[in-house]
Design a protein around this motif. Structure first.
Motif, PDB file in Angstrom:
ATOM      1  N   ALA A 244      71.496 -14.853 -27.236  1.00  0.00           N
ATOM      2  CA  ALA A 244      72.698 -14.978 -27.785  1.00  0.00           C
ATOM      3  C   ALA A 244      72.567 -15.493 -29.126  1.00  0.00           C
ATOM      4  N   ALA A 245      71.364 -15.827 -29.770  1.00  0.00           N
ATOM      5  CA  ALA A 245      71.116 -16.504 -30.969  1.00  0.00           C
ATOM      6  C   ALA A 245      71.438 -15.627 -32.357  1.00  0.00           C
ATOM      7  N   HIS A 246      72.079 -16.366 -33.409  1.00  0.00           N
ATOM      8  CA  HIS A 246      71.901 -15.836 -34.574  1.00  0.00           C
ATOM      9  C   HIS A 246      70.672 -16.059 -35.571  1.00  0.00           C
ATOM     10  N   LEU A 247      70.419 -17.438 -35.118  1.00  0.00           N
ATOM     11  CA  LEU A 247      69.204 -17.980 -35.972  1.00  0.00           C
ATOM     12  C   LEU A 247      68.111 -18.612 -35.093  1.00  0.00           C
ATOM     13  N   LEU A 248      66.935 -18.449 -35.330  1.00  0.00           N
ATOM     14  CA  LEU A 248      65.870 -19.087 -34.614  1.00  0.00           C
ATOM     15  C   LEU A 248      65.169 -19.919 -35.927  1.00  0.00           C
ATOM     16  N   LEU A 249      65.072 -21.065 -35.644  1.00  0.00           N
ATOM     17  CA  LEU A 249      64.188 -21.940 -36.592  1.00  0.00           C
ATOM     18  C   LEU A 249      62.817 -22.501 -35.760  1.00  0.00           C
ATOM     19  N   GLY A 250      61.725 -22.234 -36.250  1.00  0.00           N
ATOM     20  CA  GLY A 250      60.508 -22.745 -35.952  1.00  0.00           C
ATOM     21  C   GLY A 250      59.739 -23.843 -36.827  1.00  0.00           C
ATOM     22  N   CYS A 251      59.820 -25.089 -36.223  1.00  0.00           N
ATOM     23  CA  CYS A 251      59.315 -26.252 -36.915  1.00  0.00           C
ATOM     24  C   CYS A 251      58.351 -27.033 -36.092  1.00  0.00           C
ATOM     25  N   SER A 252      57.636 -26.254 -34.990  1.00  0.00           N
ATOM     26  CA  SER A 252      56.820 -26.864 -34.086  1.00  0.00           C
ATOM     27  C   SER A 252      55.419 -26.818 -34.069  1.00  0.00           C
ATOM     28  N   GLY A 253      55.142 -25.509 -34.510  1.00  0.00           N
ATOM     29  CA  GLY A 253      53.388 -25.286 -34.684  1.00  0.00           C
ATOM     30  C   GLY A 253      52.887 -25.168 -33.159  1.00  0.00           C
ATOM     31  N   MET A 254      53.753 -24.408 -32.217  1.00  0.00           N
ATOM     32  CA  MET A 254      53.368 -24.202 -30.704  1.00  0.00           C
ATOM     33  C   MET A 254      51.967 -23.419 -30.882  1.00  0.00           C
ATOM     34  N   ASP A 278      60.648 -19.232 -39.897  1.00  0.00           N
ATOM     35  CA  ASP A 278      59.241 -19.610 -39.499  1.00  0.00           C
ATOM     36  C   ASP A 278      58.900 -20.840 -40.571  1.00  0.00           C
ATOM     37  N   LEU A 279      59.123 -22.029 -40.260  1.00  0.00           N
ATOM     38  CA  LEU A 279      58.664 -22.995 -40.936  1.00  0.00           C
ATOM     39  C   LEU A 279      57.504 -23.858 -40.575  1.00  0.00           C
ATOM     40  N   ALA A 280      57.088 -23.253 -39.556  1.00  0.00           N
ATOM     41  CA  ALA A 280      55.732 -24.054 -39.258  1.00  0.00           C
ATOM     42  C   ALA A 280      54.411 -23.686 -39.803  1.00  0.00           C
ATOM     43  N   LEU A 281      53.570 -24.466 -40.154  1.00  0.00           N
ATOM     44  CA  LEU A 281      52.480 -24.106 -40.756  1.00  0.00           C
ATOM     45  C   LEU A 281      51.533 -23.260 -40.211  1.00  0.00           C
ATOM     46  N   THR A 282      51.315 -23.447 -38.676  1.00  0.00           N
ATOM     47  CA  THR A 282      50.733 -22.717 -37.954  1.00  0.00           C
ATOM     48  C   THR A 282      51.349 -21.402 -37.282  1.00  0.00           C
ATOM     49  N   HIS A 283      52.878 -21.248 -37.537  1.00  0.00           N
ATOM     50  CA  HIS A 283      53.659 -20.049 -37.321  1.00  0.00           C
ATOM     51  C   HIS A 283      53.964 -20.222 -35.743  1.00  0.00           C
ATOM     52  N   ASP A 284      55.483 -20.455 -35.617  1.00  0.00           N
ATOM     53  CA  ASP A 284      56.200 -20.374 -34.118  1.00  0.00           C
ATOM     54  C   ASP A 284      56.341 -18.884 -33.852  1.00  0.00           C
ATOM     55  N   VAL A 295      66.489  -7.948 -36.703  1.00  0.00           N
ATOM     56  CA  VAL A 295      65.827  -8.824 -37.024  1.00  0.00           C
ATOM     57  C   VAL A 295      65.235  -9.197 -38.209  1.00  0.00           C
ATOM     58  N   ASP A 296      65.432 -10.201 -38.954  1.00  0.00           N
ATOM     59  CA  ASP A 296      64.821 -10.560 -40.393  1.00  0.00           C
ATOM     60  C   ASP A 296      63.932 -11.977 -39.952  1.00  0.00           C
ATOM     61  N   LEU A 297      62.843 -11.728 -40.645  1.00  0.00           N
ATOM     62  CA  LEU A 297      62.036 -12.851 -40.795  1.00  0.00           C
ATOM     63  C   LEU A 297      61.703 -13.543 -41.899  1.00  0.00           C
ATOM     64  N   LEU A 298      61.863 -14.984 -42.156  1.00  0.00           N
ATOM     65  CA  LEU A 298      61.746 -15.472 -43.388  1.00  0.00           C
ATOM     66  C   LEU A 298      60.621 -16.583 -42.885  1.00  0.00           C
ATOM     67  N   THR A 299      59.605 -16.616 -43.779  1.00  0.00           N
ATOM     68  CA  THR A 299      58.316 -17.711 -43.671  1.00  0.00           C
ATOM     69  C   THR A 299      58.414 -18.503 -44.754  1.00  0.00           C
TER      70      THR A 299
END
Length: 456
Positions: A244-254, A278-284, A295-299
């Motif tokens: 259902a999401a419009h936005l996914l934000l990665g800040c964890s570095g899973m 995707d704002l995680a240095l190691t990429h979520d 789908v659009d991806l921003l790094t």
């Protein structure tokens, strides 16, 4: 006391290498300072696009050995060879150390120039080092001066007044991709519960996004949303939220990236446009997500390229303040290089005074007259020491400590090495107080901080 730094950032390395260097960042300081080497203390600054180590060696001759010890510790934690680590970390010494850190703390060295988060990250880096017992008084002064410089630049220039940050620029881009004036009414899924995730959540709320769902692979989502709002997700509820999401934000570095194969089965023809940040240095998120329809991806690299440039006049003004602050800090540090000489002169003079007072007491007893003579003599000695103390500070600040040491030798027979006892003198001038953070000079180190201190 000699400060130096080892620096790797987005400006000189690819983010993948920076990410690999940052692995085990929190443990490196404890590893090094606890070891048998020439590193007295260390502060680690690890953010979404930089890995920097600020260290203190005993003397200038020990810097190379201290650097080698740090490189070996980073290599052991990351699996990179010592040669790879050494080549990736640029070394700074002398005035270049405060000048670079002050520029970093003000956002001048950030991917988004003038970003706000970095000042807080600098403060937290010092706090982590103090909690782990690996800081020193000199490093504390350095980082406190960096924080003060960031405040001064923020108050006296236009740098950062627009509130730009990596998160804010990313969300501006997301709104454009969503073809919307704001993010009101959008549903966001936030991966991560650290300081960077907290900043992202605040930015989402400011932009009208009220349906924010938080996922943490380590199970900290419930605690995170309890103080910030939002809805905690678990492994069972995550798929429906992704659908259902419009936005996914990665800040964890899973440890495990979300890939196209995870998203594709959840997104049908009626699914809303999805923007993945995707704002995680190691990429979520795996790069193949960008290949999915709708789908659009921003790094981090995307954000860096899209960040608006500050006006040149503002940058010059901010850079001038940073340079002035670095010069002031360096002069203050130089002034401390004769602290041990000041202590030695005081001890020598007071020892002579105490001997003379003891003779007076022996001859005349502890009478009121004796007390008056003692008071007068101590006041006279204090006044006599004032000018030599002031001159020591002046000569040290100008870089001419040798002249003062030569004068002490010629006049009093006090033979002292330049700054050989600087740390001990510093403790004496503070009345024997040790570093609250602990160090090799200040006794046993405090408790070690476990876990990664990477903020993104």
């Amino acid at each position: 006391m000699v400060l130096f730094s080892l620096v790797a950032s987005h400006s000189s390395l690819d983010l993948e290498t920076v990410a690999r260097l940052s692995a085990g960042a929190a443990e490196v300081g404890a590893d090094v300072v606890a070891g048998d080497n020439d590193v007295v203390g260390m502060v680690t600054l690890a953010t979404c696009n930089r890995f920097e180590l600020y260290a203190q060696a005993r003397t200038a001759e020990d810097v190379e050995s201290a650097r080698s010890s740090i490189v070996a510790a980073v290599s052991a934690r990351t699996g990179l060879s010592e040669r790879q680590v050494s080549n990736a970390l640029a070394t700074r010494q002398g005035p270049a150390v405060p000048r670079h850190l002050f520029a970093v703390s003000t956002g001048l060295e950030s991917a988004v120039v003038g970003e706000r988060e970095i000042a807080g990250q600098v403060r937290r880096a010092l706090s982590f080092a103090q909690e782990a017992g690996v800081s020193t008084p000199a490093l504390v002064r350095l980082f406190q001066a960096a924080s003060k410089t960031a405040k001064d630049v923020g108050a006296q220039t236009a740098l950062g007044r627009r509130g730009m940050s990596i998160v804010s620029v990313a969300l501006d881009l997301a709104a454009e991709l969503q073809d919307a004036p704001s993010l009101a009414g959008r549903t966001a899924v936030l991966f991560g519960t650290g300081a960077y995730a907290g900043a992202a959540m605040a930015q989402l709320a400011q932009r009208g996004c009220t349906d924010i769902r938080v996922y943490s692979a380590s199970g900290r989502a419930e605690t995170f949303v309890a103080s910030r709002g939002g809805t905690a997700l678990g492994d069972d509820s995550l798929p429906a939220a992704l659908a259902a999401a419009h936005l996914l934000l990665g800040c964890s570095g899973m440890d495990r990236q979300v890939a196209a194969a995870d998203i594709a089965p959840l997104r049908g023809a009626g699914s809303p446009q999805l923007t993945v940040i995707d704002l995680a240095l190691t990429h979520d998120f795996a790069p193949d997500i960008a290949e999915l329809p709708g789908v659009d991806l921003l790094t981090l690299e995307t954000v860096r390229q899209a960040a608006p440039a500050e006006q040149s006049a503002t940058l010059v003004e901010a850079a001038t303040l940073v340079a002035d602050a670095a010069t002031t800090f360096e002069q203050a540090q130089n002034a401390r290089s004769l602290d041990h000489a000041i202590v030695a002169l005081r001890r020598h003079t007071m020892a002579v005074l105490d001997d003379e007072i003891a003779k007076i007491r022996q001859q005349h007893g502890c009478t009121a007259a004796t007390a008056e003579v003692e008071f007068a003599m101590r006041r006279m000695v204090k006044q006599l020491l004032h000018v030599p103390t002031v001159r020591a500070k002046e000569l040290a600040a100008s870089g001419d400590a040798e002249s003062y040491l030569a004068a002490l030798d010629a006049l009093y027979g006090l033979k002292l090495e330049p700054a050989a006892l600087g740390a001990a003198a510093e403790a004496s001038l503070r009345g024997g107080a040790g570093d609250a953070g602990g160090s090799k000079l200040g006794g046993a180190a405090g408790g070690r901080r476990s876990g990664s201190q990477r903020l993104a």
